[in-house]
Design a protein around this motif. Structure first.
Motif, PDB file in Angstrom:
ATOM      1  N   PRO A  35       0.593  -1.259  -0.459  1.00 42.03           N
ATOM      2  CA  PRO A  35       0.184   0.012   0.398  1.00 42.03           C
ATOM      3  C   PRO A  35       0.979   1.088   0.015  1.00 42.03           C
ATOM      4  O   PRO A  35       0.486   2.451  -0.735  1.00 42.03           O
ATOM      5  N   GLU A  36       1.999   0.835   0.720  1.00 47.79           N
ATOM      6  CA  GLU A  36       3.033   2.303   0.646  1.00 47.79           C
ATOM      7  C   GLU A  36       3.299   2.965  -0.692  1.00 47.79           C
ATOM      8  O   GLU A  36       3.918   3.790  -1.116  1.00 47.79           O
ATOM      9  N   HIS A  37       3.961   1.229  -1.072  1.00 46.80           N
ATOM     10  CA  HIS A  37       4.238   1.706  -2.632  1.00 46.80           C
ATOM     11  C   HIS A  37       2.454   2.170  -3.376  1.00 46.80           C
ATOM     12  O   HIS A  37       3.124   3.013  -4.365  1.00 46.80           O
ATOM     13  N   GLN A  38       2.186   2.232  -3.757  1.00 44.93           N
ATOM     14  CA  GLN A  38       0.863   2.061  -3.945  1.00 44.93           C
ATOM     15  C   GLN A  38       0.581   3.524  -3.968  1.00 44.93           C
ATOM     16  O   GLN A  38       0.616   3.959  -4.923  1.00 44.93           O
ATOM     17  N   ILE A  39       0.383   4.430  -2.253  1.00 49.16           N
ATOM     18  CA  ILE A  39       0.395   5.604  -1.810  1.00 49.16           C
ATOM     19  C   ILE A  39       1.291   6.680  -3.567  1.00 49.16           C
ATOM     20  O   ILE A  39       1.150   7.374  -3.521  1.00 49.16           O
TER      21      ILE A  39
END
Length: 98
Positions: free
Chosen positions: A35-39
């Motif tokens: 999720p952090e990479h997606q953000i």
């Protein structure tokens, strides 16, 4: 931004909108699992702050949790069944007028 041109049928316009944060997050989910990479990816795509994208991600996750769970019917062997519903129009009687 709007682009317009004239045709033989009249003036035509094309409206081009910038993608929303939710659309960028959906695209980022295809490229990264974390999720952090997606953000970070969505923020880079739109050129906005990471905190703004993180807030939208929290809204999306909250909406997903509130959604009703889906129910699937399976047979004893574990395979799901498919139900096809077809509607046939009623037959109409043709009468001849002499």
């Amino acid at each position: 931004m709007t682009t317009s041109w004239n045709t033989k049928y009249g003036r035509r316009r094309l409206r081009q909108d910038q993608p929303t944060i939710a659309e960028a997050l959906s695209a980022a989910q295809c490229f990264a699992d974390d999720p952090e990479h997606q953000i970070a990816l969505a923020a880079d795509l739109l050129g906005v702050a990471v905190e703004e994208v993180r807030g939208e991600m929290k809204k999306m996750l909250a909406a997903k949790r509130r959604a009703a769970p889906t129910v699937s019917v399976s047979s004893r062997s574990g395979a799901t069944r498919t139900v096809v519903v077809e509607r046939k129009a009623p037959r109409r009687m043709m009468t001849r007028v002499p």
